[in-house]
Motif scaffolding. Sequence first.
Motif, short mmCIF file in Angstrom:
data_model
loop_
_atom_site.label_atom_id
_atom_site.label_comp_id
_atom_site.label_asym_id
_atom_site.label_seq_id
_atom_site.Cartn_x
_atom_site.Cartn_y
_atom_site.Cartn_z
N ASP A 1 3.47 4.34 -5.25
CA ASP A 1 3.02 4.82 -6.56
C ASP A 1 4.21 5.35 -7.37
N SER B 1 3.78 -1.33 -5.17
CA SER B 1 4.59 -0.27 -5.78
C SER B 1 5.95 -0.81 -6.22
N THR C 1 2.95 -7.03 0.87
CA THR C 1 1.60 -6.63 1.27
C THR C 1 0.64 -7.65 0.66
N1 LIG Z 1 -0.21 -4.37 -10.75
C1 LIG Z 1 -1.40 -4.54 -10.29
O1 LIG Z 1 -2.08 -5.45 -10.72
C2 LIG Z 1 -1.94 -3.63 -9.24
C3 LIG Z 1 -3.17 -3.89 -8.65
C4 LIG Z 1 -3.63 -3.02 -7.67
C5 LIG Z 1 -2.86 -1.93 -7.30
N2 LIG Z 1 -1.66 -1.70 -7.90
C6 LIG Z 1 -0.81 -0.56 -7.52
O2 LIG Z 1 0.06 -0.96 -6.45
C7 LIG Z 1 0.37 0.19 -5.66
C8 LIG Z 1 0.04 -0.03 -4.20
O3 LIG Z 1 0.71 -1.15 -3.68
P1 LIG Z 1 0.47 -1.59 -2.16
O4 LIG Z 1 -0.93 -1.33 -1.82
O5 LIG Z 1 1.00 -2.95 -2.02
O6 LIG Z 1 1.31 -0.55 -1.33
P2 LIG Z 1 2.81 0.00 -1.51
O7 LIG Z 1 3.65 -0.98 -2.23
O8 LIG Z 1 2.72 1.39 -2.06
O9 LIG Z 1 3.27 0.02 -0.02
C9 LIG Z 1 2.66 0.90 0.93
C10 LIG Z 1 3.64 1.22 2.03
O10 LIG Z 1 3.86 0.07 2.81
C11 LIG Z 1 5.25 -0.18 2.96
N3 LIG Z 1 5.43 -1.63 3.10
C12 LIG Z 1 5.24 -2.57 2.15
N4 LIG Z 1 5.44 -3.80 2.67
C13 LIG Z 1 5.78 -3.61 3.98
C14 LIG Z 1 6.08 -4.51 5.06
N5 LIG Z 1 6.06 -5.84 4.89
N6 LIG Z 1 6.36 -3.99 6.26
C15 LIG Z 1 6.35 -2.65 6.47
N7 LIG Z 1 6.06 -1.74 5.50
C16 LIG Z 1 5.77 -2.23 4.26
C17 LIG Z 1 5.86 0.40 1.70
O11 LIG Z 1 7.23 0.69 1.84
C18 LIG Z 1 5.01 1.66 1.51
O12 LIG Z 1 5.48 2.71 2.29
C19 LIG Z 1 -0.44 1.34 -6.23
O13 LIG Z 1 0.36 2.13 -7.08
C20 LIG Z 1 -1.53 0.64 -6.98
O14 LIG Z 1 -2.09 1.45 -8.00
C21 LIG Z 1 -1.19 -2.53 -8.83
#
Ligand SMILES: NC(=O)c1ccc[n+]([C@@H]2O[C@H](COP(=O)([O-])OP(=O)(O)OC[C@H]3O[C@@H](n4cnc5c(N)ncnc54)[C@H](O)[C@@H]3O)[C@@H](O)[C@H]2O)c1
Length: 398
Positions: free
Chosen positions: A85, A113, A153
């Motif tokens: 975030d 993120s 992710t």
């Molecule tokens: N832009 C959009 O359309 C949209 C849609 C939904 C959510 N979001 C936003 O995206 C954010 C959440 O993203 P997220 O759910 O992908 O999580 P994130 O990007 O916050 O990642 C979560 C955790 O996982 C770790 N991580 C990521 N990939 C990894 C991997 N391959 N191996 C090990 N660790 C890994 C990251 O370092 C972090 O600590 C929120 O801020 C949310 O509001 C955006």
Amino acid sequence: MHTISRLRIAGLGIASRIIPFPTPKVFVGADSSLTLSREIIKSGIKRLTLITSAGMYKRGEVDLILRTLRSGGVKVDVFHQVEPDPGYETIQAGVKRLRETNAQAVFAVGGGSSIDGAKTMVACYANDCHPSKLIGLFKVRKMGVPFYAAPTTAGTGSEVTVAAVVTDKVARQKHAIIDPKLVPSMVALDPKLMVGLPPDITAATGMDALTHAVEAYVSTLATAETDALAMSAVAAIVANLPTAYRKGKDLKARENMAQASYDAGLAFTRSGVGYVHAISHQLGGLYHVPHGFANAVVMPYVLDRSMPKIARRLAELARGAGVGTIASDDQTLAEQFIARIRKMNRDMGIPETIAELRREDFETIIDRALKEAHGTYAVPVYFSFTDCHDLLMKLLAK
Ligand SMILES: NC(=O)c1ccc[n+]([C@@H]2O[C@H](COP(=O)([O-])OP(=O)(O)OC[C@H]3O[C@@H](n4cnc5c(N)ncnc54)[C@H](O)[C@@H]3O)[C@@H](O)[C@H]2O)c1
Ligand SMILES: [Fe+2]
């Protein structure tokens, strides 16, 4: 009731049919992030900034990409400070680096993120502004430099959406920047980048993708195109998320999840999300509850409250995903679909309540969630303050 919101949604529906939604060139499969890197080299880029999180960088998960780009003559600077975030400070630090290195292109490798942080950095770099100036609809005048993404992710679908979520850490509030210019020009859905994702984050992010697909499907702005994408995403997630959770190294399950997350992103970027997101954004802003986790917990309650209006639509999803008995009536199938979501949560250790939730925050959460949803999300059923209050009571830890 809600006449103005409904009119605004009708306007958005017309706009979304007129405004062209760009889609990236997509590379899918093991090592597709290296294929994308070679495409970047071919395009003649000489200075690129790769944006990721500290964890991804430290574990060496971007090393192969860096090696490929550098061996092709691209000078790569790595900004690896994106936290979950991302807040304004991180965005501004990234913009500063883009300026200092005179970046010609940006490549985001990470979760939502990192991708959202990178989208916002590129937009602020090009428009020379503070991230808060871009919040809302269509505020990004230009992107300035080519932007690429490889999600790690599956997920937010940010690699294909018109949105970037930024957090005001002082006001403890999340905000969306929405503009078609934010869509990357090239994307890699590389399952190898996802095999190290721990089970709990696999579960939460996978349920985020499921929420996108379900909210896009029940949206009043859904079209035949978004329906097909959302249906395919729901079926793939129901079939593959349990495997990706239990056997993280299963490349096929990871790839199917990556594709499903992309399809769900494509669906919701056109027909929108709903109250699950409106509420979970507040839980993220106020308490840092991870986005997908919050969605997973909130979704069954929002679907319950939206019945029976959405029974036919949920029954269609159930039939498409092989949930329940195909010959059952819509109401029964819809209930079985919601029960499956609850079971998936239970099997992956996701609880039914939010431990951080505080009663004294209810008013703030409800006001902000209704403000976010009404007039922006094409919800099938409108919720009142009391509906939201009842829902939050159910989310409160006993
Ligand atoms: N832009 C959009 O359309 C949209 C849609 C939904 C959510 N979001 C936003 O995206 C954010 C959440 O993203 P997220 O759910 O992908 O999580 P994130 O990007 O916050 O990642 C979560 C955790 O996982 C770790 N991580 C990521 N990939 C990894 C991997 N391959 N191996 C090990 N660790 C890994 C990251 O370092 C972090 O600590 C929120 O801020 C949310 O509001 C955006
Ligand atoms: Fe989401």
